[in-house]
Design an enzyme around this catalytic site. Structure first.
Site, PDB file in Angstrom:
ATOM      1  N   ARG A  40       9.513   3.827  -5.373  1.00 24.73           N
ATOM      2  CA  ARG A  40      10.002   4.646  -6.492  1.00 24.73           C
ATOM      3  C   ARG A  40       9.921   6.145  -6.194  1.00 24.73           C
ATOM      4  O   ARG A  40      10.412   6.945  -6.992  1.00 24.73           O
ATOM      5  CB  ARG A  40       9.270   4.300  -7.795  1.00 24.73           C
ATOM      6  CG  ARG A  40       7.792   4.629  -7.818  1.00 24.73           C
ATOM      7  CD  ARG A  40       7.197   4.381  -9.192  1.00 24.73           C
ATOM      8  NE  ARG A  40       5.769   4.662  -9.242  1.00 24.73           N
ATOM      9  CZ  ARG A  40       5.081   4.833 -10.348  1.00 24.73           C
ATOM     10  NH1 ARG A  40       5.671   4.756 -11.531  1.00 24.73           N
ATOM     11  NH2 ARG A  40       3.786   5.070 -10.313  1.00 24.73           N
ATOM     12  N   ASP A  67      -0.432  -3.288 -22.962  1.00 23.51           N
ATOM     13  CA  ASP A  67      -0.266  -3.334 -21.505  1.00 23.51           C
ATOM     14  C   ASP A  67      -0.622  -4.766 -21.100  1.00 23.51           C
ATOM     15  O   ASP A  67      -1.784  -5.098 -20.898  1.00 23.51           O
ATOM     16  CB  ASP A  67      -1.190  -2.303 -20.829  1.00 23.51           C
ATOM     17  CG  ASP A  67      -0.880  -2.170 -19.338  1.00 23.51           C
ATOM     18  OD1 ASP A  67       0.005  -2.894 -18.845  1.00 23.51           O
ATOM     19  OD2 ASP A  67      -1.528  -1.338 -18.677  1.00 23.51           O
ATOM     20  N   GLU A 125       9.297  -5.566 -18.167  1.00 23.55           N
ATOM     21  CA  GLU A 125       9.504  -5.495 -16.724  1.00 23.55           C
ATOM     22  C   GLU A 125       9.652  -6.883 -16.105  1.00 23.55           C
ATOM     23  O   GLU A 125       8.864  -7.773 -16.400  1.00 23.55           O
ATOM     24  CB  GLU A 125       8.301  -4.765 -16.097  1.00 23.55           C
ATOM     25  CG  GLU A 125       8.008  -3.446 -16.792  1.00 23.55           C
ATOM     26  CD  GLU A 125       6.617  -2.889 -16.492  1.00 23.55           C
ATOM     27  OE1 GLU A 125       6.105  -3.135 -15.384  1.00 23.55           O
ATOM     28  OE2 GLU A 125       6.048  -2.204 -17.358  1.00 23.55           O
ATOM     29  N   ARG A 160       9.826   9.438 -15.091  1.00 19.84           N
ATOM     30  CA  ARG A 160       9.338   8.685 -16.262  1.00 19.84           C
ATOM     31  C   ARG A 160      10.530   8.231 -17.112  1.00 19.84           C
ATOM     32  O   ARG A 160      11.185   9.035 -17.772  1.00 19.84           O
ATOM     33  CB  ARG A 160       8.417   9.580 -17.104  1.00 19.84           C
ATOM     34  CG  ARG A 160       7.886   8.935 -18.366  1.00 19.84           C
ATOM     35  CD  ARG A 160       6.836   7.893 -18.120  1.00 19.84           C
ATOM     36  NE  ARG A 160       5.669   8.441 -17.442  1.00 19.84           N
ATOM     37  CZ  ARG A 160       4.794   7.686 -16.756  1.00 19.84           C
ATOM     38  NH1 ARG A 160       4.945   6.374 -16.690  1.00 19.84           N
ATOM     39  NH2 ARG A 160       3.773   8.245 -16.137  1.00 19.84           N
ATOM     40  N   HIS A 206      10.858  -1.999 -13.392  1.00 21.90           N
ATOM     41  CA  HIS A 206       9.977  -1.521 -14.474  1.00 21.90           C
ATOM     42  C   HIS A 206      10.825  -0.893 -15.593  1.00 21.90           C
ATOM     43  O   HIS A 206      10.779   0.315 -15.834  1.00 21.90           O
ATOM     44  CB  HIS A 206       9.037  -0.485 -13.843  1.00 21.90           C
ATOM     45  CG  HIS A 206       7.891  -0.014 -14.659  1.00 21.90           C
ATOM     46  ND1 HIS A 206       8.018   0.519 -15.925  1.00 21.90           N
ATOM     47  CD2 HIS A 206       6.561   0.031 -14.381  1.00 21.90           C
ATOM     48  CE1 HIS A 206       6.826   0.874 -16.375  1.00 21.90           C
ATOM     49  NE2 HIS A 206       5.924   0.589 -15.447  1.00 21.90           N
TER      50      HIS A 206
HETATM   51  O1  LIG Z   1       2.281   5.767 -15.067  1.00 22.85           O
HETATM   52  P1  LIG Z   1       2.869   4.732 -14.162  1.00 22.85           P
HETATM   53  O2  LIG Z   1       2.235   4.692 -12.814  1.00 22.85           O
HETATM   54  O3  LIG Z   1       4.369   4.881 -14.077  1.00 22.85           O
HETATM   55  O4  LIG Z   1       2.594   3.310 -14.814  1.00 22.85           O
HETATM   56  C1  LIG Z   1       3.001   3.038 -16.115  1.00 22.85           C
HETATM   57  C2  LIG Z   1       2.547   1.645 -16.521  1.00 22.85           C
HETATM   58  O5  LIG Z   1       3.189   0.702 -15.698  1.00 22.85           O
HETATM   59  C3  LIG Z   1       2.939  -0.698 -15.998  1.00 22.85           C
HETATM   60  O6  LIG Z   1       3.574  -1.068 -17.148  1.00 22.85           O
HETATM   61  C4  LIG Z   1       1.452  -0.997 -16.034  1.00 22.85           C
HETATM   62  O7  LIG Z   1       1.213  -2.299 -16.553  1.00 22.85           O
HETATM   63  C5  LIG Z   1       0.695   0.035 -16.834  1.00 22.85           C
HETATM   64  O8  LIG Z   1      -0.697  -0.184 -16.671  1.00 22.85           O
HETATM   65  C6  LIG Z   1       1.049   1.445 -16.395  1.00 22.85           C
HETATM   66  O9  LIG Z   1       0.324   2.379 -17.165  1.00 22.85           O
END
Ligand SMILES: O=P(O)(O)OC[C@H]1O[C@H](O)[C@H](O)[C@@H](O)[C@@H]1O
Length: 290
Positions: free
Chosen positions: A94, A206, A265, A72, A163
């Protein structure tokens, strides 16, 4: 993340070492122009701190470095798909271990290139042959380029994203610009809504900005800086902050983690790209502080 504290496994050159943190191998760069770190698990940029600046990249204080689930923070590589269109969410790149292909340690800059190709494990998830190259260039700015090549005998589709979790002093004071004139709202049934291209923050976001400009700016008065992001090979900019309620539901984010991050992103999140055998796609981002 205090890069100097990471235990060194192998010295690769004057400014580049291989280190270990829990279950992941990390390439650490301690160079006069900048400090940076990349995890081989995920091909994941963890930190980039140009000389004279705080880290431009946010890393969760509760991030999991076991090498068992995605990290994260940093720059996760979402590939060969973006989002939850298939499992695992955001693809398998990833949470795959990338190989160090080469590095180049110069007075003015450092480059590092990682590769990932198909394996029986990847083909069980996604039945195609591919070769990905992830090229990092570090000096006063950070450049990341993901090159995806179809090494199969059939065409395949891909989407994805770099991302990036940008670090901000205080999300409540931050302002993002260069977003174009419309977005799809992931928190409102993917409604397509108009915008003036500027975004400030007081709640979860989002969004997929399908007409974002190639260059975006994040004003950060709390850190007296502005981050510049220049993207290429994308069709959208995805902007995400889970806010308090979203952070509370995540084991790998502290309750106040959302106040110091913003994901912006470089994404292929609209129509997926078709690559014929032998074809490649380049997706990149360049980030610097002003
Ligand atoms: O929790 P993750 O799978 O890393 O995703 C984290 C985030 O990624 C992107 O930004 C998506 O648009 C979100 O909808 C998602 O919650």
């Amino acid at each position: 993340m205090d890069l100097r504290q990471l235990p060194t496994s192998t010295v690769l050159s004057e400014h580049i070492s291989l280190c270990r943190l829990d279950g992941v191998d990390i390439i650490r760069i301690l160079h006069p122009e900048c400090q940076a770190a990349i995890s081989l698990f995920g091909g994941h940029l963890l930190s980039f701190q140009p000389q004279g600046h705080k880290d431009l990249i946010w890393m969760s204080e509760a991030a999991d470095f076991s090498g068992k689930s995605p990290i994260r923070g940093g720059i996760p590589v979402c590939w060969p798909w973006f989002g939850k269109v298939a499992s695992p969410s955001h693809g398998f790149a990833r949470s795959s271990v990338w190989e160090l292909e080469s590095f180049n340690d110069q007075k003015s800059h450092v480059t590092v290139t990682l590769t990932l190709h198909d394996t029986p494990k990847s083909r069980a998830i996604w039945p195609y042959r591919f070769h990905n190259r992830l090229h990092f260039e570090f000096d006063k700015t950070l450049k990341v380029q993901l090159t995806s090549t179809n090494t199969d005998q059939r065409p395949w589709h891909m989407s994805g994203a770099l991302h990036t979790y940008l670090a901000v002093g205080d999300i409540m004071q931050a302002k993002l610009s260069g977003l174009g004139n419309e977005y799809l709202d992931g928190l409102a049934d993917q409604q397509r809504l108009p915008t003036n291209g500027v975004l400030q923050f007081d709640d979860a976001v989002d969004r997929v900005y399908s007409r974002a400009e190639d260059t975006m700016y994040l004003e950060d008065p709390a850190l007296f800086r502005r981050l510049r992001m220049h993207n290429h090979g994308h069709d959208s900019a995805v902007v995400w902050n889970p806010w308090q309620s979203g952070a509370a539901g995540m084991a790998d984010m502290t309750p106040d983690g959302y106040t110091t991050m913003l994901c912006v992103e470089s994404a292929v999140a609209g129509q997926s790209i078709v690559l014929k055998p032998g074809q490649s796609h380049h997706l990149s981002t360049e980030i610097g502080a002003e």
